[in-house]
Design a protein around this motif. Structure first.
Motif, PDB file in Angstrom:
ATOM      1  N   TRP A 297      -7.499  14.892   6.066  1.00  2.92           N
ATOM      2  CA  TRP A 297      -6.164  14.489   6.479  1.00  2.92           C
ATOM      3  C   TRP A 297      -5.663  13.342   5.609  1.00  2.92           C
ATOM      4  N   ASP A 298      -4.457  13.481   5.099  1.00  5.77           N
ATOM      5  CA  ASP A 298      -3.813  12.418   4.322  1.00  5.77           C
ATOM      6  C   ASP A 298      -3.102  11.490   5.306  1.00  5.77           C
ATOM      7  N   GLY A 299      -3.783  10.407   5.678  1.00  5.08           N
ATOM      8  CA  GLY A 299      -3.258   9.501   6.689  1.00  5.08           C
ATOM      9  C   GLY A 299      -2.248   8.508   6.171  1.00  5.08           C
ATOM     10  N   GLY A 300      -2.121   8.404   4.840  1.00  5.50           N
ATOM     11  CA  GLY A 300      -1.176   7.457   4.286  1.00  5.50           C
ATOM     12  C   GLY A 300      -1.752   6.056   4.200  1.00  5.50           C
ATOM     13  N   ALA A 301      -0.856   5.078   4.049  1.00  5.79           N
ATOM     14  CA  ALA A 301      -1.266   3.709   3.759  1.00  5.79           C
ATOM     15  C   ALA A 301      -1.952   3.024   4.933  1.00  5.79           C
TER      16      ALA A 301
ATOM     17  N   ARG B 166       0.800  -1.220   0.000  1.00  3.38           N
ATOM     18  CA  ARG B 166       0.000   0.000   0.000  1.00  3.38           C
ATOM     19  C   ARG B 166       0.837   1.276   0.000  1.00  3.38           C
ATOM     20  N   TYR B 167       2.156   1.148   0.094  1.00  3.07           N
ATOM     21  CA  TYR B 167       3.025   2.310  -0.095  1.00  3.07           C
ATOM     22  C   TYR B 167       4.386   1.836  -0.580  1.00  3.07           C
TER      23      TYR B 167
ATOM     24  N   THR C 113      -4.374   6.884   1.723  1.00  2.00           N
ATOM     25  CA  THR C 113      -3.735   7.094   0.427  1.00  2.00           C
ATOM     26  C   THR C 113      -2.578   6.115   0.313  1.00  2.00           C
ATOM     27  N   ASN C 114      -1.908   6.103  -0.824  1.00  4.06           N
ATOM     28  CA  ASN C 114      -0.716   5.262  -1.005  1.00  4.06           C
ATOM     29  C   ASN C 114       0.553   6.048  -0.703  1.00  4.06           C
ATOM     30  N   HIS C 115       0.513   6.775   0.397  1.00  3.61           N
ATOM     31  CA  HIS C 115       1.659   7.536   0.879  1.00  3.61           C
ATOM     32  C   HIS C 115       2.251   6.860   2.116  1.00  3.61           C
TER      33      HIS C 115
ATOM     34  N   LEU D  49      -1.414  -1.516  -9.201  1.00  8.88           N
ATOM     35  CA  LEU D  49      -2.758  -0.990  -9.011  1.00  8.88           C
ATOM     36  C   LEU D  49      -2.730   0.527  -9.108  1.00  8.88           C
ATOM     37  N   PRO D  50      -3.879   1.153  -9.390  1.00 10.45           N
ATOM     38  CA  PRO D  50      -3.918   2.622  -9.443  1.00 10.45           C
ATOM     39  C   PRO D  50      -3.466   3.231  -8.124  1.00 10.45           C
ATOM     40  N   VAL D  51      -2.700   4.290  -8.213  1.00  9.41           N
ATOM     41  CA  VAL D  51      -2.145   4.928  -7.020  1.00  9.41           C
ATOM     42  C   VAL D  51      -3.086   6.021  -6.522  1.00  9.41           C
ATOM     43  N   VAL D  52      -3.395   5.982  -5.232  1.00  8.76           N
ATOM     44  CA  VAL D  52      -4.208   7.013  -4.594  1.00  8.76           C
ATOM     45  C   VAL D  52      -3.227   8.003  -3.963  1.00  8.76           C
ATOM     46  N   SER D  53      -3.085   9.164  -4.587  1.00  8.24           N
ATOM     47  CA  SER D  53      -2.025  10.080  -4.171  1.00  8.24           C
ATOM     48  C   SER D  53      -2.525  11.445  -3.729  1.00  8.24           C
ATOM     49  N   ASN D  54      -3.829  11.593  -3.565  1.00  8.20           N
ATOM     50  CA  ASN D  54      -4.389  12.861  -3.108  1.00  8.20           C
ATOM     51  C   ASN D  54      -5.568  12.559  -2.205  1.00  8.20           C
ATOM     52  N   ALA D  55      -5.529  13.067  -0.989  1.00  7.82           N
ATOM     53  CA  ALA D  55      -6.555  12.732  -0.011  1.00  7.82           C
ATOM     54  C   ALA D  55      -7.932  13.225  -0.421  1.00  7.82           C
TER      55      ALA D  55
END
Length: 771
Positions: A314-318, A90-91, A352-354, A121-127
Motif C-alpha cells: 500500500w502506498d500510504g503517502g508521506a 515529505r510531500y 512515500t513522498n506522495h 532529497l531523493p524522492v520516494v515515488s513508488n511503494a
C-alpha cells in the motif's frame, strides 16, 4: 414495527434543499481574521531556513507561525505527523508556515513574502521500490513514534505497518492444487471530491478555552488529536461540526484545524478562519491510498480454492497515521467473502513522498476486491467454470471461516449472488452487434466489517419534554448518509414516539455525548445501540413512575403511541408528557424530576487477532456481504465505456429506512463507477499533475446507469433491530464487476485502474495484432 422499515423523510431535508443549513464556510464571526499557508514546492527536502520577517512586517498581518509552534506529533493510530513541517518536508504541498491577517488578500501577500531555504532529497515515488533496503527513508525517526498495540511498524525502513495473516499450510495446499494461478493488479490514488471543501475556524478565549468550528466527520477524534498536539486538557477544547457537505472519509481526521490553532493562541479572542481551495483538497487533504497486489491461488479440479498467498503493498503517502489501519483491515479481510482453508497474507503500509493516504469509502476493501474478484474470474476461466458457479462453490456460508479463522454464523452472500444473477440476466447473451459497440456482463462479490479498535464507544442521551416531545443527543455526524434520520427512527421505535416529535442534536463536544468517529459504516450500528440503551433507561424511569400513578406493576406496562399503558387493560394508561418532569402526587408533592435517558455501547466480545498469524475468533463487530452485477457497452472505435445497468443486493440485517438505504447504494455504485473508469490522481516524481476538476473527472448525471437495488434481511444479532451498516460495502464490488464485464466484452483483462478508453483501445489493438 411502526417506524423501522419506513421511508421517513430526511429530518434535515428542508434545511438542505432551501439552503438554510449553515456550513462552516458560511460562518462570519465578529473580528474574524483569515489564514493562509506557505507550502513546499518540493516532495522531499530538508528545511534549512524559514524567514518570516517580511511577512510579519506587512500591514494587516496579525500573526505568523512556523513548525516550532507545533512541535508535537499527532495521529489517531500512529503519531507520525506535525501540523507544520519541522525538520523536513515529505510531500509537495506540505505546510511550512501560516499567517493570520485582516483579509484573505493580505494573508496571500504575506505567504508570498515568507522565504524558505531547502535542500532537496531523493524522492520516494513508488511503494514497491520504497521497500528496497537502499531506498531513502521518508521517516528516519520512525522508531521514536507512538502507535497502538495492533500496529507493527518496522523502524529503519519505510514500513509503517506490516500486518500478517497465516492460516493453515499454504505451501502444502499449492503442492496439492490441480492448478496454480498468479496475477498482479494495481489501484492508484484517488480523491474523495466532496462538494464542500475543508473549512475550520479557531478561537481561543483569554481564559485558555479553545473553540473549533470544523467541517469534520468526527468531533471527538479531532478534540483528542488537538489535545495531544497542543497540550490542552479536553475540558478546554470544544469542537463543533455544524454541518458536513460530504466526507467519504476525507474529513475523518485532522487536517487544517491544527494550522489555525497556534494562530488563535497568539491572537486571543479573535476567530481565525481557513478554507481549503479545490487544489488544496486534491493535494493537502487525505487521498485514497494506492495499492500493488499480487495473488497466488491454488485450486482443485472441482473449482474449490484450497490456498491463497497475497502480497498487498500500500502506498500510504508521506504520513500513514490513518493508513496503518486501512492496511490492517486489508489483511484480515484478504480472503474476500470466500471460505479458504489455507491463506498467507502480507499487507504492508509504505511511506512515500506522495500526498497523505487516509480513509476513503470502503477503507481498503474496494482496493483488495478489485484484485480478488478479478482473480476469481481468472480462476473460473482457467477451469472452464462459470463465474457465478465458482462463487457458489467458494462463497462463505454459515459455518465457514474467513481469513482470521472466525467461524461465520450468519451470511447472506449466496442469497445476494442469486438475486443479482437473476436481475442482471446472467447467462443471457446479447445478439452480435452490427456496429462497433459490444456489450459485456460482469459480477463481483464483496464484504466489509467496521475497521475500528475493539473498545470504541458510543453514547446517547434522550431528554423528554413536558409536551411529550424529545431531544436526542448524539455525536454521530450526518455527512449526507442520512444518519440523523435513521437514528431518529430508532429512538422513535424504542420510545413509541413519532419521529417528527424527536429533534436530534449532533456534533458539539461540550453538549453532545461521546462518539468515537463517524467512519466504518458503524453509526447506525453503534450509535443506534447506544440510543436503544438510552431509551431503555428513560423507559425504566417512566415505568417506575407509571406503576405508582396507575397502580400496575411495571412488568405489566408497555409504551404505546406516547403513553405508558397496561399490557392487560390498554385503556389504563398515562401520557408520557405527564411523566416527563416527574410525578405529581395527590398531596401536592412530587418525585423523580425530569426524565433523561442515558445509554452507551461498545461492540461485544470483539478481540485482537494474534500478532504473528492474524488469527482470531472475533476481530470485528459484524460483516456485511453483498454482490453486484453490471452490464456495459464499449465503443471499439473510441474505447469509451458506458455502464448500462447495475444490479445490487446486500445483506443489511434490517432496513431502517428504504429510501435512505437505496440512496446510499445508488451513491456507492456511482462512486464505484468513478473509481473504475474515470478517477486517478496522476503523480509524477511526487507531483500531482491533475489537482482540479478540469483534469480529474468524476461521474455526472449523464453517467447514471439503470440500477436495481435489493436487500436481504438476515438480522444481525447484536444490531439495533437487527441492522448492520452498508454505506461503504455498497461501493466495494462495483469496480471489479466492471473490470470483469470489460473482459467479457472485448476478451482482454485490464488489471489496473482506472479502465480508461485509452487502455481499452490499446488492449484491443494488441489483441488484434497478436491474433
Amino acid at each position: 414495527m411502526k417506524y423501522i422499515g419506513k421511508s421517513v423523510n430526511r429530518v434535515d431535508g428542508i434545511k438542505k434543499v432551501t439552503g438554510e443549513l449553515k456550513y462552516v464556510d458560511d460562518m462570519k464571526l465578529p473580528k474574524m481574521l483569515y489564514a493562509d499557508v506557505k507550502r513546499s514546492p518540493y516532495p522531499h527536502a530538508k528545511l534549512l531556513k524559514v524567514d518570516t520577517s517580511k511577512a510579519e512586517a506587512l500591514p494587516g498581518v496579525k500573526a505568523v507561525i512556523t513548525g516550532k509552534d507545533v512541535p508535537n506529533r499527532v495521529g489517531l493510530y500512529l503519531e507520525d505527523k506535525t501540523f507544520l513541517a519541522t525538520d523536513k518536508v515529505r510531500y509537495r504541498g506540505e505546510a511550512i508556515a501560516a499567517v493570520a491577517a485582516e483579509t484573505k488578500e493580505i494573508a496571500k501577500m504575506a505567504i508570498d513574502l515568507i522565504d524558505v531555504e531547502y535542500e532537496e532529497l531523493p524522492v520516494v515515488s513508488n511503494a514497491v521500490e520504497a521497500l528496497k533496503p537502499d531506498a531513502p527513508l521518508v521517516h528516519p525517526d520512525l522508531g521514536e513514534y507512538h502507535y497502538g498495540p495492533i500496529f507493527f511498524p518496522e523502524p529503519g525502513t519505510n514500513i509503517s505497518n506490516h500486518y500478517r495473516v497465516r492460516k493453515g499450510d499454504v505451501e502444502k495446499a499449492f503442492e496439492e492444487a490441480e492448478h496454480i494461478v498468479e496475477n498482479s493488479f494495481f489501484v492508484p490514488h484517488i480523491q474523495h471530491s466532496p462538494i464542500e471543501n475543508h473549512s475550520a475556524i479557531a478561537q481561543m478565549d483569554r481564559d485558555g478555552s479553545l473553540t473549533i468550528w470544523s467541517s469534520c466527520q468526527s468531533p471527538y477524534a479531532v478534540r483528542k488529536a488537538l489535545s495531544v498536539a497542543f497540550d490542552l486538557p479536553l475540558n478546554k477544547i470544544r469542537v463543533l461540526s455544524p454541518a458536513v457537505g460530504g466526507g467519504f472519509g476525507g474529513k475523518a481526521g485532522t487536517t487544517l484545524e491544527g494550522i489555525i490553532i497556534p494562530l488563535a493562541k497568539k491572537l486571543r479572542g479573535r476567530p481565525i478562519k481557513l478554507t481549503y481551495s479545490r487544489e488544496d483538497e486534491f493535494v493537502n487533504s487525505f487521498v485514497r491510498q494506492g495499492m500493488h497486489a499480487t495473488i497466488k491461488t491454488g485450486v482443485d479440479k472441482d473449482g474449490k480454492i484450497i490456498g491463497v498467498k497475497n502480497n498487498f503493498v500500500w502506498d500510504g503517502g508521506a504520513y500513514t497515521e490513518y493508513g496503518v489501519n486501512i492496511v490492517r483491515a486489508g489483511g484480515y479481510s484478504s480472503s474476500g467473502p470466500y471460505d479458504i482453508p489455507n491463506l498467507w497474507t502480507d499487507s504492508i503500509c509504505v511511506y512515500t513522498n506522495h500526498p497523505v493516504g487516509g480513509p476513503y469509502r470502503g477503507f481498503g476493501m474496494s482496493e483488495i476486491h478489485f484484485a480478488i474478484e478479478q482473480n476469481i474470474d481468472l480462476l473460473a476461466e482457467k477451469l472452464g467454470i462459470d463465474p457465478v458457479d465458482i462463487r457458489r462453490i467458494n462463497g462463505l456460508k454459515p459455518g465457514g471461516s474467513n481469513a482470521t479463522g472466525e467461524i461465520i454464523e450468519q451470511c447472506g452472500l449466496l442469497e445476494c449472488l442469486e438475486d443479482v444473477a437473476k436481475n442482471i440476466e446472467w447467462g443471457k447473451r446479447n445478439p452480435p452487434s452490427k456496429t462497433n459497440k459490444v456489450r459485456g456482463k460482469g459480477i463481483a462479490c464483496g464484504f466489509k466489517a467496521p475497521s475500528m479498535p475493539n473498545d470504541v464507544a458510543s453514547a446517547a442521551i434522550i431528554k423528554l419534554n413536558e409536551d411529550g416531545t424529545a431531544h436526542l443527543l448524539v455525536s454521530g455526524q450526518d455527512i449526507g448518509q442520512g444518519s440523523d434520520t435513521a437514528l431518529t427512527q430508532i429512538a422513535a421505535e424504542a420510545l413509541s414516539i413519532p419521529p417528527h416529535k424527536i429533534t436530534i442534536k449532533t456534533g458539539d463536544t461540550d453538549h453532545t455525548p461521546y462518539e468515537w468517529q463517524t467512519v466504518a459504516s458503524r453509526i447506525t450500528y453503534c450509535s443506534g445501540n447506544a440510543i436503544i440503551n438510552a431509551c431503555e433507561d428513560a423507559k425504566e424511569q417512566l415505568f417506575e413512575l407509571a406503576q405508582l400513578a396507575l397502580g400496575i406493576y411495571k412488568r405489566d406496562l408497555v409504551l404505546v403511541d406516547g403513553y405508558v399503558a397496561s399490557k392487560i387493560y390498554p385503556d389504563k394508561k398515562i401520557a408520557i408528557k405527564d411523566l416527563a418532569l416527574g410525578l405529581s402526587l395527590p398531596d401536592g408533592s412530587g418525585i423523580h424530576g425530569p426524565i433523561i435517558g442515558r445509554g452507551s455501547f461498545i461492540p461485544p466480545n470483539v478481540r485482537n487477532t494474534d500478532k504473528f498469524t492474524g488469527q482470531g475468533e472475533k476481530p470485528v463487530a459484524f460483516w456485511t456481504y453483498g454482490t453486484q452485477g453490471v452490464e456495459i457497452e464499449i465503443d471499439k472505435e473510441t474505447g469509451k465505456v458506458d455502464v448500462l445497468k447495475v444490479a445490487s443486493c446486500f445483506d443489511v440485517g434490517k432496513v431502517i429506512n428504504p429510501n435512505l438505504i437505496e440512496g446510499q447504494v445508488e451513491g456507492g455504485i456511482i462512486q464505484g463507477i468513478g473509481s473504475a473508469i474515470f478517477e486517478e490522481l496522476v503523480i509524477e516524481n511526487g507531483i500531482v499533475k491533475n489537482p482540479s476538476f478540469v483534469d480529474y473527472k468524476i461521474p455526472t448525471a449523464d453517467d447514471m446507469p439503470e440500477m436495481i437495488v435489493n436487500f436481504v434481511e438476515n438480522p444481525e444479532e447484536t444490531g439495533p433491530f437487527g441492522a448492520r451498516g452498508v454505506a461503504e460495502p455498497c461501493m466495494v464490488p462495483t469496480a471489479p464487476a466492471i473490470a470483469n464485464a470489460v473482459y467479457d466484452a472485448i476478451g482482454v483483462r485490464i488489471k489496473s485502474l482506472p479502465i480508461t478508453a485509452e487502455k481499452i483501445l490499446k488492449a484491443i489493438k494488441e489483441k488484434e495484432k497478436n491474433s
